[in-house]
Motif scaffolding. Sequence first.
Motif, mmCIF file in Angstrom:
data_model
loop_
_atom_site.group_PDB
_atom_site.id
_atom_site.type_symbol
_atom_site.label_atom_id
_atom_site.label_comp_id
_atom_site.label_asym_id
_atom_site.label_seq_id
_atom_site.Cartn_x
_atom_site.Cartn_y
_atom_site.Cartn_z
ATOM 1 N N GLU A 1 -74.121 -0.424 -65.117
ATOM 2 C CA GLU A 1 -75.279 -0.760 -64.309
ATOM 3 C C GLU A 1 -75.006 -0.479 -62.831
ATOM 4 O O GLU A 1 -73.873 -0.532 -62.379
ATOM 5 C CB GLU A 1 -75.627 -2.235 -64.487
ATOM 6 N N ILE A 2 -76.079 -0.216 -62.111
ATOM 7 C CA ILE A 2 -75.965 -0.012 -60.672
ATOM 8 C C ILE A 2 -75.456 -1.309 -60.035
ATOM 9 O O ILE A 2 -75.907 -2.397 -60.358
ATOM 10 C CB ILE A 2 -77.327 0.398 -60.081
ATOM 11 N N GLY A 3 -74.474 -1.140 -59.144
ATOM 12 C CA GLY A 3 -73.870 -2.306 -58.507
ATOM 13 C C GLY A 3 -72.601 -2.773 -59.177
ATOM 14 O O GLY A 3 -71.976 -3.737 -58.718
ATOM 15 N N THR A 4 -72.231 -2.106 -60.266
ATOM 16 C CA THR A 4 -70.983 -2.463 -60.936
ATOM 17 C C THR A 4 -69.801 -2.178 -60.007
ATOM 18 O O THR A 4 -69.695 -1.096 -59.423
ATOM 19 C CB THR A 4 -70.821 -1.662 -62.241
ATOM 20 N N VAL A 5 -68.895 -3.116 -59.842
ATOM 21 C CA VAL A 5 -67.687 -2.925 -59.030
ATOM 22 C C VAL A 5 -66.696 -2.071 -59.832
ATOM 23 O O VAL A 5 -66.224 -2.491 -60.895
ATOM 24 C CB VAL A 5 -67.059 -4.260 -58.625
ATOM 25 N N VAL A 6 -66.420 -0.907 -59.310
ATOM 26 C CA VAL A 6 -65.523 0.025 -59.999
ATOM 27 C C VAL A 6 -64.067 -0.392 -59.802
ATOM 28 O O VAL A 6 -63.284 -0.471 -60.745
ATOM 29 C CB VAL A 6 -65.759 1.452 -59.479
ATOM 30 N N LYS A 7 -63.700 -0.653 -58.554
ATOM 31 C CA LYS A 7 -62.331 -0.986 -58.207
ATOM 32 C C LYS A 7 -62.331 -1.611 -56.820
ATOM 33 O O LYS A 7 -63.134 -1.257 -55.970
ATOM 34 C CB LYS A 7 -61.440 0.277 -58.205
ATOM 35 N N THR A 8 -61.419 -2.531 -56.609
ATOM 36 C CA THR A 8 -61.222 -3.066 -55.263
ATOM 37 C C THR A 8 -59.896 -2.530 -54.740
ATOM 38 O O THR A 8 -58.827 -2.842 -55.277
ATOM 39 C CB THR A 8 -61.208 -4.605 -55.281
ATOM 40 N N VAL A 9 -59.982 -1.645 -53.723
ATOM 41 C CA VAL A 9 -58.786 -1.088 -53.124
ATOM 42 C C VAL A 9 -58.310 -2.026 -52.027
ATOM 43 O O VAL A 9 -59.088 -2.820 -51.477
ATOM 44 C CB VAL A 9 -59.044 0.326 -52.561
ATOM 45 N N SER A 10 -57.035 -1.935 -51.714
ATOM 46 C CA SER A 10 -56.474 -2.847 -50.708
ATOM 47 C C SER A 10 -55.516 -2.090 -49.802
ATOM 48 O O SER A 10 -54.668 -1.333 -50.271
ATOM 49 C CB SER A 10 -55.729 -3.997 -51.393
ATOM 50 N N ALA A 11 -55.706 -2.287 -48.503
ATOM 51 C CA ALA A 11 -54.812 -1.707 -47.497
ATOM 52 C C ALA A 11 -54.525 -2.769 -46.448
ATOM 53 O O ALA A 11 -55.355 -3.640 -46.189
ATOM 54 C CB ALA A 11 -55.432 -0.467 -46.870
ATOM 55 N N ARG A 12 -53.367 -2.671 -45.853
ATOM 56 C CA ARG A 12 -52.990 -3.639 -44.828
ATOM 57 C C ARG A 12 -52.351 -2.911 -43.656
ATOM 58 O O ARG A 12 -51.848 -1.799 -43.783
ATOM 59 C CB ARG A 12 -51.997 -4.653 -45.383
ATOM 60 N N ASP A 13 -52.392 -3.546 -42.498
ATOM 61 C CA ASP A 13 -51.723 -3.026 -41.313
ATOM 62 C C ASP A 13 -50.241 -3.364 -41.441
ATOM 63 O O ASP A 13 -49.858 -4.534 -41.475
ATOM 64 C CB ASP A 13 -52.323 -3.675 -40.068
ATOM 65 N N PRO A 14 -49.339 -2.338 -41.515
ATOM 66 C CA PRO A 14 -47.911 -2.634 -41.705
ATOM 67 C C PRO A 14 -47.241 -3.189 -40.455
ATOM 68 O O PRO A 14 -46.097 -3.635 -40.520
ATOM 69 C CB PRO A 14 -47.325 -1.266 -42.078
ATOM 70 N N ASP A 15 -47.942 -3.139 -39.316
ATOM 71 C CA ASP A 15 -47.349 -3.631 -38.081
ATOM 72 C C ASP A 15 -47.344 -5.147 -38.043
ATOM 73 O O ASP A 15 -48.053 -5.829 -38.802
ATOM 74 C CB ASP A 15 -48.125 -3.076 -36.878
ATOM 75 N N ALA A 16 -46.530 -5.630 -37.109
ATOM 76 C CA ALA A 16 -46.430 -7.082 -36.979
ATOM 77 C C ALA A 16 -47.756 -7.705 -36.556
ATOM 78 O O ALA A 16 -48.049 -8.856 -36.890
ATOM 79 C CB ALA A 16 -45.339 -7.426 -35.960
ATOM 80 N N ALA A 17 -48.594 -6.954 -35.848
ATOM 81 C CA ALA A 17 -49.895 -7.481 -35.410
ATOM 82 C C ALA A 17 -50.822 -7.762 -36.585
ATOM 83 O O ALA A 17 -51.705 -8.627 -36.502
ATOM 84 C CB ALA A 17 -50.555 -6.489 -34.462
ATOM 85 N N ASN A 18 -50.639 -7.023 -37.677
ATOM 86 C CA ASN A 18 -51.435 -7.215 -38.891
ATOM 87 C C ASN A 18 -52.939 -7.223 -38.575
ATOM 88 O O ASN A 18 -53.682 -8.148 -38.904
ATOM 89 C CB ASN A 18 -51.028 -8.511 -39.592
ATOM 90 N N ASN A 19 -53.399 -6.151 -37.961
ATOM 91 C CA ASN A 19 -54.810 -6.039 -37.592
ATOM 92 C C ASN A 19 -55.704 -5.945 -38.823
ATOM 93 O O ASN A 19 -55.287 -5.487 -39.894
ATOM 94 C CB ASN A 19 -55.023 -4.803 -36.718
ATOM 95 N N THR A 20 -56.951 -6.380 -38.655
ATOM 96 C CA THR A 20 -57.942 -6.337 -39.742
ATOM 97 C C THR A 20 -58.267 -4.895 -40.078
ATOM 98 O O THR A 20 -58.366 -4.035 -39.204
ATOM 99 C CB THR A 20 -59.224 -7.073 -39.329
ATOM 100 N N VAL A 21 -58.463 -4.638 -41.392
ATOM 101 C CA VAL A 21 -58.722 -3.292 -41.876
ATOM 102 C C VAL A 21 -60.172 -3.198 -42.346
ATOM 103 O O VAL A 21 -60.701 -4.124 -42.965
ATOM 104 C CB VAL A 21 -57.761 -2.933 -43.026
ATOM 105 N N ARG A 22 -60.814 -2.072 -42.063
ATOM 106 C CA ARG A 22 -62.173 -1.789 -42.515
ATOM 107 C C ARG A 22 -62.142 -0.540 -43.386
ATOM 108 O O ARG A 22 -61.380 0.395 -43.142
ATOM 109 C CB ARG A 22 -63.101 -1.569 -41.320
ATOM 110 N N TYR A 23 -63.020 -0.538 -44.447
ATOM 111 C CA TYR A 23 -63.026 0.513 -45.447
ATOM 112 C C TYR A 23 -64.294 1.338 -45.363
ATOM 113 O O TYR A 23 -65.359 0.847 -44.967
ATOM 114 C CB TYR A 23 -62.890 -0.070 -46.852
ATOM 115 N N SER A 24 -64.181 2.596 -45.776
ATOM 116 C CA SER A 24 -65.342 3.485 -45.856
ATOM 117 C C SER A 24 -65.023 4.618 -46.820
ATOM 118 O O SER A 24 -63.863 4.801 -47.211
ATOM 119 C CB SER A 24 -65.699 4.046 -44.479
#
Length: 570
Positions: free
Chosen positions: A391-414
Amino acid sequence: MGDRLHFPAVASALLPVALCILALLPHGLLGKPESAGSSALLQRVKRGWVWNQFFVLEEYTGLEPLYIGKLHSDMDKGDGSIKYILTGEGAGTTFTIDDSTGDIHAIQRLDREVKAQYALRAQALNRLTDRPLEPESEFIVKIQDINDNEPRFLDGPYQASVPEMSNIGTAVIQLTATDADDPTYGNSARVVYSILEGQPYFSVDAKTGMVRVSLADMDRETRENYTVVIQAKDMGGQLGGLAGTTTVNIRLGDVNDNPPMFDQRLYQMSIPESAPVGSVVGRIWAKDRDIGVNAEMKYSIIDGDGRDTFEISTDPTNLFGIITVKRPLNFESKPSYTLKVEGANTKLDPAFRHRGPFKDVTIVHVSVEDVDEPPLFDSVAYFIELSEDAEIGTVVKTVSARDPDAANNTVRYSIERSSDPDKFFYIEITSGSLMTVRSLDREEIGWHNITVLAMEMNNPTQISSVSVAVRVLDVNDNPPSLTHYLEGYVCENAKAGQVRNITTVTAVDPDEPLGGQHFYYSLAPEAANNPNFTLRDNQGRQSQHLLFISYESSFICKYLKKVNLNFKCP
C-alpha cells in the motif's frame, strides 16, 4: 831549448776565491835538440800531452776576470815568438787566453748548476809561421760547487689527512726537499728537516722528512684542520746552511667515535584524523657529531601504543627519521598515541665500541586532530524486498546515519532525485524512514535503485550518501491473455465423428514465474455443450489444442466465428 809544454798549478792564495789547480804531468821524453829554425822540429816529438782537470770554484763575483791557469812551453824564451791558442767548450766566450803569456781567465760567471765542466783544447804555435810546436792536447775545467742553492719543496704546499684518534707515530705524509748543489761534494746538499709550526700535534723525521702524529687522541670534533710548516736546511743543519720551507695542511679524518643523541627527549606531533595512509606526521633526528657514513642512522619504533598505527623510515640522507601514518586514524576512537623510537648508527668501528652504545631512545607523542566529518550510515548499502501490492505509505526501510564527530550534530535525510525520477518513494527528513508514495508494479519496474543523502544540519557541506536497492516482489495480479485473432482450416466434407486438430491456442501471463505458468483451458459456456467440438488439455503447458468433430461445415464455420476463430474451408 827543450820541446815540453807545461801548465803550472796556480796557488789559491793568488785569487780572491780559493782555486785548486792540478799541474800538467809530463809523460814524454825529449828528443835531441837541433838548430833553431830546423824544419824537422816536429819530428823530434815523442809523445802527446796528457792533462788532468783544472778545478775552479763557481760563482766568482770579483771585478776582474777570474784567473784559471797558465799555459807555458819550454821553448818559450819570453821573446814573443810563441803564440798560445785555446779551443773547445766556452773558448772565446767563457774562457780567454793571453796568446803571449798563456794565462787563462774566465770572463763570465760560472755556475755549476748550469754547467758542471768544460772540455778545452790547448796548443802552442810559432807566431811567425803558425806552425804547431806541440800536438794539440785536451784538458777539463771542472766547476767546483759552493753552497749557493737552498733546499726546495717542489710540490708544496701539501694537502694531507690522517684519521682522528690516531696513535702517536702514525705516518701522515712523506716530504722531500731538493737541493741543486753537488751532493757528492761537502755538505752543500745534505738536508735536515725540522718543524717550525704545528707542534705539539705533529713532528717530522730529521733525515727522512716523514711527518708523523705526535699527540694522542686528537679529536676531529674539537679541531679538524691543522697548518704545519716544515723547514729543510742544508749543510746538515749547521749554522750558515741555507733553508727552504713548505706548508702542509692536514685534515683529521672522521671515525665513528661519538654515539648519536636525540636533540629532544620528548617530541610533540599532531596530525588530522583525515590524513590518508602514508601521510608524514613529523621528523626526528638523533644528532651525531661524526660525519658521513659514521653519522648515518636507522630508526625503529620499539614500543608504545602506536606501533600498529604509525611507522618510521630514514630519509634519503640517512640522518633523519620520518614518521608516517600506517593505518587510518579516528579521533573519536583514539585521540592520541605514544611511540618509543630508537635511533642507531648503521656503521660501527670495532676500535671504538667501548665508547658506545651507538644508539639512543626518545618518546614521540602524536595527537590526532578532530576533523568535521560527514555523517556515517550504519551500513555501506541497503537491500530491500517489497511486494508490488504494498500500500501507498508503506515504510520500506528506516536508514540511520550519525555524525561521527564529537559534536554529534543532527542529521537530515533526503533522496537524490536523479535516482528516483518518477518519485515512487519519500523519506522522512528526521527519522530516515523510506516509504512508498506511488503504487508499485513489478511488471513495469522490477528494481528501484535509490540514493539516500544524509546531511549535517549545522554544516550543509558535510553530506554522505548510501545506496538503497529495492526489489519489487511479484503478486499474481494479471490474468492470462489469449491471442485475439486465430485462423484455422477444416474441410467441409469432413466425416461425422472424425477428430481433427483445427489450431493451437496459446495463453500468456506477465506474472512470475518467467519460465511459464500452468494454464487450464476450457470452451466458452455457450460452446461447452456443443458436441461438435472438444478441447484437449496439453499437460499444463501453455499451448492447448482445439479439437472438433464435424457434422456440417456450415455449422462449424458459424461456431468458430463465435469463439473468434476464423476458419477457411478449402
